[in-house]
Design an enzyme around this catalytic site. Structure first.
Site, PDB file in Angstrom:
ATOM      1  N   ARG A  75      42.626  40.504  35.527  1.00 25.77           N
ATOM      2  CA  ARG A  75      42.519  39.280  34.718  1.00 25.77           C
ATOM      3  C   ARG A  75      41.728  38.260  35.526  1.00 25.77           C
ATOM      4  NH1 ARG A  75      45.337  34.072  33.303  1.00 25.77           N
ATOM      5  NH2 ARG A  75      46.198  34.164  35.377  1.00 25.77           N
ATOM      6  N   HIS A 119      40.119  28.692  32.660  1.00 30.44           N
ATOM      7  CA  HIS A 119      41.086  28.492  33.746  1.00 30.44           C
ATOM      8  C   HIS A 119      40.698  27.179  34.432  1.00 30.44           C
ATOM      9  CE1 HIS A 119      44.061  30.687  36.545  1.00 30.44           C
ATOM     10  NE2 HIS A 119      43.937  29.469  37.031  1.00 30.44           N
ATOM     11  N   GLU A 164      47.275  28.432  31.293  1.00 27.98           N
ATOM     12  CA  GLU A 164      48.113  27.275  31.623  1.00 27.98           C
ATOM     13  C   GLU A 164      47.546  25.950  31.108  1.00 27.98           C
ATOM     14  OE1 GLU A 164      48.943  27.283  35.832  1.00 27.98           O
ATOM     15  OE2 GLU A 164      49.914  29.228  35.770  1.00 27.98           O
ATOM     16  N   ASN A 284      53.096  32.990  32.867  1.00 29.41           N
ATOM     17  CA  ASN A 284      52.976  32.822  34.317  1.00 29.41           C
ATOM     18  C   ASN A 284      54.272  32.222  34.822  1.00 29.41           C
ATOM     19  OD1 ASN A 284      50.369  33.645  33.996  1.00 29.41           O
ATOM     20  ND2 ASN A 284      49.421  31.698  34.556  1.00 29.41           N
ATOM     21  N   TYR A 286      56.689  31.362  38.297  1.00 28.09           N
ATOM     22  CA  TYR A 286      56.788  31.267  39.754  1.00 28.09           C
ATOM     23  C   TYR A 286      58.127  30.749  40.237  1.00 28.09           C
ATOM     24  CZ  TYR A 286      51.690  31.746  40.114  1.00 28.09           C
ATOM     25  OH  TYR A 286      50.402  32.213  40.062  1.00 28.09           O
ATOM     26  N   GLU A 344      50.867  36.007  35.805  1.00 33.63           N
ATOM     27  CA  GLU A 344      50.827  35.514  37.190  1.00 33.63           C
ATOM     28  C   GLU A 344      52.244  35.472  37.728  1.00 33.63           C
ATOM     29  OE1 GLU A 344      48.965  31.730  38.084  1.00 33.63           O
ATOM     30  OE2 GLU A 344      47.261  32.200  36.785  1.00 33.63           O
TER      31      GLU A 344
END
Ligand code: IFM
Length: 437
Positions: A75, A119, A164, A284, A286, A344
């Site tokens: 990606r 992005h 995002e 994504n 985290y 991600e």
């Protein structure tokens, strides 16, 4: 040991401004990140993406690393200003040629391209006209999407509209830590809606050109822990960060809490345009977040760091894999279990190249082990999770943190541009190649 489903997609993610470098090469136009990096104080180490990992010239070597890892998918994002230097107008053939070479090289080596159109590196030419605050930018984005579909629709099976967009709206226009560096309540709402509208228009534009393209979007989703009895702050952060993009795209509505603030920007029919059928959703993940109300500020809420005793990465992000499991289940229940990819996941750790030329990063391997175990448990619990993309292949330009934080599974020795796979690379290689953890 747990096995992942057959055909589970193992991949890696990167983005154009963070790795490509070559910012003045082959007709690329300037972007909001080139501009933002010029302002003293915006980037902690006063750096920029001008050279970064020089992926523009070294992509064959980087694809070689993906092959060694056993990645089936890559990606990456395309820099809009390489295709249309100002964000509108004539196509720059050199930009098309670069991405064509990259894509052909991936295909030749059996790595599936996942092409993301945005992005964060918005062309400066569009920012000069109001950027994402200007509704017209959504229509320019759809034109760019159509161009990309025309050139790459026959070679790229998977298109992603945004990466995002919530971070663009909040960090770029509310808290001011990212380009274009604004702290403006109205801009948070206008950009939120225009990014969503751009997504919907782009999906239609791609489908018009390539009816069978797989199309999705990618949103950063970090659960908010309501920890200090500030339930209003937590609810606001959750609505702005996690729901203001996911709800309209998947449910065709905005969270109740934000409707009044968004209303001035929403025209009749916009929500129908935004809620296009999607082939997949990219998540994504985290960390988890803690909120504190901040009345009178542009966003109205701020993110607090986790208390010191809580495990966290050097970026100050809480390590709490159980929350990924919980979030995936919540996602399944709220949105009807669409196909999801974790597009991600990864961590910054204090990596050092030792005298023997090795980079030992046990923290990162542990992080991957624990988050992948949580993902595997979610699959057992019925979540339609179809793939995982580690962030990131290479250490790279980490936005406002410059080069001070390394997220790669491959170490980048910036002065020499040498790539050195870290121990976590071999840890993931084992998982990717055996399809089990
Ligand atoms: O580096 C970023 C990436 O560009 C978007 N998601 C989070 C990563 C780590 O901060």
């Amino acid at each position: 040991m747990s096995k992942f489903p057959e055909n589970f997609v193992w991949g890696v993610s990167t983005s154009s401004y963070q790795i490509e470098g070559a910012v003045n090469t082959d007709g690329r136009g300037p972007t909001i990140w080139d501009t933002f990096c010029e302002v003293a104080g915006n980037i902690v180490d006063q750096t920029n993406g001008a050279v970064a990992c020089d992926h523009y010239h070294r992509y064959p070597e980087d694809i070689g690393l993906m092959m060694e890892l056993g990645a089936k998918a890559y990606r990456f994002s395309t820099a809009w200003s390489r295709i249309q230097p100002e964000g509108f107008g004539a196509v720059n053939q050199a930009g098309i040629d670069f991405y064509k070479s990259l894509i052909d090289f991936l295909l030749k080596n059996n790595i599936e391209p996942w092409l993301c159109l945005n992005h964060w590196d918005l062309p400066q030419g569009l920012e000069n006209l109001g950027g994402w605050r200007n509704r017209e930018t959504a229509f320019r984005f759809a034109e760019y999407a159509e161009i990309m579909a025309q050139f790459f629709g026959d070679s790229v099976p998977n298109f992603i509209t945004h990466n995002e967009p919530n971070v663009v709206a909040l960090l770029g226009h509310g808290w001011g830590w990212h380009a274009p560096g604004l702290q403006d309540a109205e801009a948070v709402m206008s950009t939120t809606h225009h990014l969503n509208l751009a997504h919907g228009l782009a999906v239609s534009a791609i489908h018009k050109t390539v009816p069978d393209a797989n199309i999705g979007t990618v949103i950063a989703m970090q659960p908010v822990v309501d920890w200090n009895r500030d339930s209003e702050g937590s609810a606001r952060l959750d609505a702005l960060y996690n729901r203001a993009f996911t709800d309209p795209v998947l449910l065709g509505t905005y969270p109740e809490l934000l409707r009044e603030e968004l209303a001035p920007f929403v025209n009749n029919g916009d929500l129908e345009t935004i809620q296009q059928p999607l082939d997949f959703f990219g998540l994504n993940h985290y960390t988890t977040m803690r909120a504190r109300s901040a009345p009178g500020t542009a966003v109205g809420v701020e993110i607090l760091p986790p208390p010191r005793e809580i495990p966290q990465t050097i970026k100050g992000w809480e390590i709490n894999p159980a929350m990924l499991h919980q979030q995936l289940l919540e996602f399944k229940n709220r949105y009807g279990n669409p196909p999801i990819y974790i597009t991600e996941n990864g961590c910054a750790s204090p990596d050092v190249l030792d005298a023997e030329g090795r980079v030992s990063d046990p923290d990162r391997a542990d992080y991957f082990r624990d988050y992948l175990s949580a993902a595997s448990l979610a699959i057992e619990d019925g979540v339609n999770l179809k793939g995982y993309f580690a962030w990131s292949l290479l250490d790279n330009f980490e936005w406002a943190e410059g080069y001070t934080q390394r997220f790669g599974i491959v170490y980048l020795d910036y002065p020499t541009q040498k790539r050195i796979p870290k121990d976590s690379f071999y840890f993931l290689k084992n998982i990717y190649q055996n399809n089990e953890i």
